[in-house]
Structure formats: C-alpha cells, structure tokens
Design a protein around this motif. Structure first.
Motif, PDB file in Angstrom:
ATOM      1  N   SER A 130     -14.640  16.668  26.039  1.00 44.53           N
ATOM      2  CA  SER A 130     -15.571  16.114  26.861  1.00 44.53           C
ATOM      3  C   SER A 130     -15.079  14.395  26.772  1.00 44.53           C
ATOM      4  O   SER A 130     -15.002  13.536  27.778  1.00 44.53           O
ATOM      5  N   GLU A 131     -15.103  13.805  25.514  1.00 45.07           N
ATOM      6  CA  GLU A 131     -14.690  12.497  25.133  1.00 45.07           C
ATOM      7  C   GLU A 131     -13.156  12.170  26.040  1.00 45.07           C
ATOM      8  O   GLU A 131     -12.994  11.196  26.256  1.00 45.07           O
ATOM      9  N   ARG A 166     -11.690  13.768  28.314  1.00 38.85           N
ATOM     10  CA  ARG A 166     -11.731  14.053  29.729  1.00 38.85           C
ATOM     11  C   ARG A 166     -12.490  12.679  30.362  1.00 38.85           C
ATOM     12  O   ARG A 166     -11.985  12.042  31.359  1.00 38.85           O
ATOM     13  N   THR A 167     -13.309  12.054  30.003  1.00 40.49           N
ATOM     14  CA  THR A 167     -14.030  10.728  29.990  1.00 40.49           C
ATOM     15  C   THR A 167     -13.019   9.801  30.130  1.00 40.49           C
ATOM     16  O   THR A 167     -13.122   8.964  30.671  1.00 40.49           O
ATOM     17  N   MET A 219     -11.757   7.593  32.924  1.00 40.83           N
ATOM     18  CA  MET A 219     -12.062   5.803  32.938  1.00 40.83           C
ATOM     19  C   MET A 219     -10.547   5.227  32.952  1.00 40.83           C
ATOM     20  O   MET A 219     -10.565   4.258  33.891  1.00 40.83           O
TER      21      MET A 219
END
Length: 118
Positions: free
Chosen positions: A34-35, A37-38, A42
C-alpha cells in the motif's frame, strides 16, 4: 492420558502462534504494498503537477513543422482529405509538443468530415 492432553494443548498453542505470525507477516506485506502504491501515485501526481517547459525550438525544426502544416493544408484544399490527415498525423507524430499541434488536431477533425462515406 495426561501426556496426550498436554501434547494436544501444546499443538493448539503452536498452531495459534503460527497463525498469528503468518497473519502479522501478511498484514506487513499488505501495508508495504500500500505504501509503495501511494508513493508511486504521489510521484505520478507530482510529475503531472510540475509545469512542462517546452524545449527550445530551433529555426530548422520550426521550418519543417511549418512545411508539413502547409502541405497538409494544401492537400485538404485540393480535395485530398486522406493525404491531408496523413500529413497532419506525421506532423503530430514527429513534433507532438509543436506550436502547431493544436491547429493540426483541429484541422484533422475538420478533414475527417470531408472523408468520403464508405
């Protein structure tokens, strides 16, 4: 009988601990994914938000662009919409950030109306 009960109790505890460890590892993997992908999202948004500076245009490239644009316009005026569209497409393929790109896209849409109905 007591040793069997102890073995079953130890086995149940071991299975519970094993399940807990696997659950925590899976949760950590999901959090890491998840990190990532984030961070990728960004980075993509930041790249899109930064203003794009057009590369310097040299006179020779500008002359070639103008020549393609004029040739495509004359082909359209001569009643050759297919050739005109091809020339505009070549202009847009070679010089996508050209000063004439918007004009070429508009002309392509206009020439598509002149195509013979099949």
């Amino acid at each position: 009988m007591k040793p069997v009960m102890w073995l079953l109790t130890i086995a149940a505890i071991a299975v519970a601990v094993y399940g807990l460890v696997r659950w925590r590892r899976r949760r950590a993997e999901l959090a890491r994914a998840s990190e990532q992908r984030t961070a990728a999202f960004m980075a993509e948004m930041m790249a899109a938000a930064t203003p794009k500076v057009a590369p310097p245009v040299d006179a020779a490239a500008l002359a070639k662009q103008r020549l393609l644009l004029d040739a495509a316009a004359k082909a359209g005026e001569a009643g050759e919409p297919v050739l005109s569209i091809q020339l505009y497409a070549r202009l847009l393929a070679r010089y996508p950030e050209s000063a004439f790109a918007a004009q070429a896209r508009d002309a392509v849409e206009a020439q598509k109306k002149n195509l013979p109905k099949a």
